[in-house]
Design an enzyme around this catalytic site. Structure first.
Site, PDB file in Angstrom:
ATOM      1  N   LYS A 138     -25.898   5.834  13.700  1.00  0.00           N
ATOM      2  CA  LYS A 138     -24.888   6.817  14.087  1.00  0.00           C
ATOM      3  C   LYS A 138     -24.180   7.329  12.844  1.00  0.00           C
ATOM      4  O   LYS A 138     -24.097   6.560  11.874  1.00  0.00           O
ATOM      5  CB  LYS A 138     -23.882   6.264  15.091  1.00  0.00           C
ATOM      6  CG  LYS A 138     -23.313   4.865  14.861  1.00  0.00           C
ATOM      7  CD  LYS A 138     -22.576   4.464  13.664  1.00  0.00           C
ATOM      8  CE  LYS A 138     -21.400   5.154  13.114  1.00  0.00           C
ATOM      9  NZ  LYS A 138     -20.822   4.525  11.898  1.00  0.00           N
ATOM     10  N   TYR A 223     -16.947   6.057  17.426  1.00  0.00           N
ATOM     11  CA  TYR A 223     -16.825   4.920  18.344  1.00  0.00           C
ATOM     12  C   TYR A 223     -15.817   5.216  19.459  1.00  0.00           C
ATOM     13  O   TYR A 223     -15.980   4.768  20.589  1.00  0.00           O
ATOM     14  CB  TYR A 223     -16.376   3.655  17.583  1.00  0.00           C
ATOM     15  CG  TYR A 223     -17.484   3.021  16.787  1.00  0.00           C
ATOM     16  CD1 TYR A 223     -18.414   2.190  17.395  1.00  0.00           C
ATOM     17  CD2 TYR A 223     -17.612   3.258  15.425  1.00  0.00           C
ATOM     18  CE1 TYR A 223     -19.442   1.618  16.678  1.00  0.00           C
ATOM     19  CE2 TYR A 223     -18.634   2.685  14.689  1.00  0.00           C
ATOM     20  CZ  TYR A 223     -19.552   1.869  15.322  1.00  0.00           C
ATOM     21  OH  TYR A 223     -20.574   1.298  14.618  1.00  0.00           O
TER      22      TYR A 223
HETATM   23  P1  NDP Z   1     -24.640   2.142   2.227  1.00  0.00           P
HETATM   24  O1  NDP Z   1     -24.099   3.064   1.190  1.00  0.00           O
HETATM   25  O2  NDP Z   1     -24.271   0.715   2.147  1.00  0.00           O
HETATM   26  O3  NDP Z   1     -26.244   2.210   2.209  1.00  0.00           O
HETATM   27  C1  NDP Z   1     -26.920   3.416   2.344  1.00  0.00           C
HETATM   28  C2  NDP Z   1     -28.290   3.272   1.672  1.00  0.00           C
HETATM   29  O4  NDP Z   1     -28.985   4.487   1.859  1.00  0.00           O
HETATM   30  C3  NDP Z   1     -28.235   3.069   0.170  1.00  0.00           C
HETATM   31  O5  NDP Z   1     -28.089   1.723  -0.205  1.00  0.00           O
HETATM   32  C4  NDP Z   1     -29.573   3.620  -0.270  1.00  0.00           C
HETATM   33  O6  NDP Z   1     -30.566   2.627  -0.070  1.00  0.00           O
HETATM   34  C5  NDP Z   1     -29.859   4.703   0.759  1.00  0.00           C
HETATM   35  N1  NDP Z   1     -29.641   6.046   0.222  1.00  0.00           N
HETATM   36  C6  NDP Z   1     -30.592   7.022   0.172  1.00  0.00           C
HETATM   37  N2  NDP Z   1     -30.108   8.131  -0.390  1.00  0.00           N
HETATM   38  C7  NDP Z   1     -28.815   7.870  -0.716  1.00  0.00           C
HETATM   39  C8  NDP Z   1     -27.807   8.646  -1.336  1.00  0.00           C
HETATM   40  N3  NDP Z   1     -28.011   9.922  -1.713  1.00  0.00           N
HETATM   41  N4  NDP Z   1     -26.600   8.080  -1.523  1.00  0.00           N
HETATM   42  C9  NDP Z   1     -26.362   6.806  -1.134  1.00  0.00           C
HETATM   43  N5  NDP Z   1     -27.295   6.032  -0.530  1.00  0.00           N
HETATM   44  C10 NDP Z   1     -28.528   6.558  -0.337  1.00  0.00           C
HETATM   45  O7  NDP Z   1     -24.254   2.747   3.628  1.00  0.00           O
HETATM   46  P2  NDP Z   1     -24.229   1.982   5.020  1.00  0.00           P
HETATM   47  O8  NDP Z   1     -25.367   1.065   5.092  1.00  0.00           O
HETATM   48  O9  NDP Z   1     -22.877   1.435   5.259  1.00  0.00           O
HETATM   49  O10 NDP Z   1     -24.428   3.208   6.060  1.00  0.00           O
HETATM   50  C11 NDP Z   1     -25.696   3.773   6.308  1.00  0.00           C
HETATM   51  C12 NDP Z   1     -25.715   4.380   7.709  1.00  0.00           C
HETATM   52  O11 NDP Z   1     -25.464   3.359   8.661  1.00  0.00           O
HETATM   53  C13 NDP Z   1     -24.650   5.447   7.962  1.00  0.00           C
HETATM   54  O12 NDP Z   1     -25.177   6.465   8.769  1.00  0.00           O
HETATM   55  C14 NDP Z   1     -23.555   4.711   8.704  1.00  0.00           C
HETATM   56  O13 NDP Z   1     -22.805   5.549   9.577  1.00  0.00           O
HETATM   57  C15 NDP Z   1     -24.370   3.703   9.497  1.00  0.00           C
HETATM   58  N6  NDP Z   1     -23.609   2.472   9.784  1.00  0.00           N
HETATM   59  C16 NDP Z   1     -23.614   1.997  11.063  1.00  0.00           C
HETATM   60  C17 NDP Z   1     -22.927   0.856  11.379  1.00  0.00           C
HETATM   61  C18 NDP Z   1     -22.973   0.309  12.759  1.00  0.00           C
HETATM   62  O14 NDP Z   1     -22.232  -0.634  13.046  1.00  0.00           O
HETATM   63  N7  NDP Z   1     -23.811   0.826  13.638  1.00  0.00           N
HETATM   64  C19 NDP Z   1     -22.132   0.145  10.379  1.00  0.00           C
HETATM   65  C20 NDP Z   1     -22.227   0.694   9.044  1.00  0.00           C
HETATM   66  C21 NDP Z   1     -22.940   1.829   8.786  1.00  0.00           C
HETATM   67  P3  NDP Z   1     -31.835   2.500  -1.036  1.00  0.00           P
HETATM   68  O15 NDP Z   1     -31.256   2.136  -2.375  1.00  0.00           O
HETATM   69  O16 NDP Z   1     -32.630   1.449  -0.425  1.00  0.00           O
HETATM   70  O17 NDP Z   1     -32.522   3.837  -1.052  1.00  0.00           O
END
Ligand code: NDP
Length: 372
Positions: A138, A223
């Site tokens: 989401k 949410y």
């Molecule tokens: P993070 O920043 O922790 O991780 C995102 C990952 O996406 C990065 O580590 C990277 O992984 C990859 N990525 C690819 N392109 C980019 C870019 N341009 N900039 C930054 N990261 C990039 O974010 P979250 O994991 O917290 O959030 C990711 C998604 O999950 C969002 O849509 C958020 O809304 C959702 N979310 C949902 C939750 C829930 O409870 N359902 C809780 C938290 C987040 P890599 O290095 O492997 O490419």
């Protein structure tokens, strides 16, 4: 010979926990009582190995019906670390340039997109074109137009599109819905949601409009929207919204810091909601009906979810949300299982239509109709 340890491993921690408690009739887990799972396992690759991707991967260790088998990442060092930690073979590792090749990989069934919001649209469409089921975090996309395109792409490719709405499988939440459905609250009149936290690092993608698509509304306000819909049990027809910004340096143009919004439902029920990136400890739902109430705090955090109704404390089992979610998603994908609250692309689209309306209402100050 089967040992008790074998049995526990096969059942999975979450399924077992659900069996021990008085599980609601909503969960398909109830069907498994006493039976180790021998059905088809959903083989999942996670795209985006960040904070939430890591949480999902850890939770999936306890799944019985889903298994992490692959990764898609822009960071080679993370790929190596995940390969070692989760025993992922080289042939199931991709980057953002070459992951279309997953179409030739028969060992991956679904890709879980857990990247910044603005990337979901293009990535899910590529996943669909590769013939794999898409699970998307989401918000599913930045707006309703993008969401519709993702739904169409998955339909055309004959793959499923699911959204990571983990609360839709949470037992205490489902108990409140069960009580509402049997009339314990009487006619629902009012819902209130307060969802927010203080966003830290100003350089994070969440505060970058190009990657986040907005501010608190896209991340945590959703949410409140989603909760209003499943707690009231209706689709809102109008919204009003007011934005407050106290720190325009941190929360730049197009990145909302705090939005209060109101929703009106066909029955006459109303919702009053708060979404914020600058107010701490906001995680509360309150549902009020003519005969009773439900109050949940925390209401959407990772848990444990706590709450009470006019009948007393909610005491359904505490689960790891992402473990249950992924097990349930396997049955949705393979068996067309229908959860009590949908998690399909259409469900994601409904939230996006409301987000579009909220941003329009906050900008214009007008009462905005939600597009059907
Ligand atoms: P993070 O920043 O922790 O991780 C995102 C990952 O996406 C990065 O580590 C990277 O992984 C990859 N990525 C690819 N392109 C980019 C870019 N341009 N900039 C930054 N990261 C990039 O974010 P979250 O994991 O917290 O959030 C990711 C998604 O999950 C969002 O849509 C958020 O809304 C959702 N979310 C949902 C939750 C829930 O409870 N359902 C809780 C938290 C987040 P890599 O290095 O492997 O490419």
């Amino acid at each position: 010979m089967n040992t008790r340890r074998d049995f526990l491993r096969k059942m999975g921690a979450s399924a077992l926990m659900l069996q021990l408690g008085s599980i609601t009739s909503f969960s398909s887990a109830a069907n498994q009582i006493g039976k180790p799972y021998e059905g088809r396992v959903l083989r999942v690759a996670i795209m985006g190995l960040g904070g939430y991707g890591t949480r999902v991967a850890e939770a999936m260790k306890a799944c019985t019906k889903a298994k992490l088998v692959g990764v898609i990442s822009g960071t080679p060092s993370k790929i190596k670390a995940w390969q070692a930690r989760y025993n992922i073979p080289e042939k199931n590792c991709y980057n953002y340039d070459n992951f279309d090749l997953v179409k030739n990989n028969p060992d991956i069934d679904a890709i879980y997109v857990i990247t910044p919001n603005a990337l979901h649209h293009n990535q899910v469409i590529r996943v669909a074109k590769a013939g794999k089921h898409a699970i998307c975090e989401k918000p599913m996309a930045l707006n309703a137009r993008e969401g519709q395109e993702m739904i169409d792409a998955c339909k055309n490719a004959n793959v499923k599109l699911l959204v990571g709405y983990r609360m839709h499988f949470e037992p205490r939440t489902l108990e409140v819905l069960r009580m509402r459905n049997v009339g314990d609250f009487g006619k629902v009149m009012f819902f209130q949601a307060q969802c927010g936290f203080k966003a830290g690092d100003p350089s994070q993608w969440r505060l970058n409009k190009a990657l986040a698509g907005g501010g608190s509304m896209m991340d945590i306000g959703i949410y409140a929207i989603n909760g209003a819909r499943y707690m009231v049990g209706e689709e809102p027809v109008w919204v009003t919204a007011q934005e407050t910004k106290t720190d325009p340096l941190k929360f730049k143009d197009g990145v909302d810091e705090t939005i209060q919004f109101q929703l009106g439902f066909p029955s006459g029920a109303i919702a009053s909601c708060l979404s914020s990136y600058n107010i701490s400890h906001l995680d509360r739902f309150y549902l009020s009906g003519e005969k009773g109430f439900a109050e949940m705090q925390p209401s959407t955090g990772y848990g444990p979810i706590r709450g009470r109704t006019h009948k007393g404390e909610l005491n359904q089992p505490i689960t790891t949300h992402q473990t249950v979610q992924m097990d349930e998603m396997a049955t949705i994908i393979f068996d067309d299982h229908r959860p009590a609250i949908p998690v399909n692309g259409e469900e994601g689209l409904k939230d996006l239509k409301i987000i579009d309306a909220i941003y329009q209402a906050a900008e214009t100050g007008l009462k905005v109709k939600v597009k059907g």
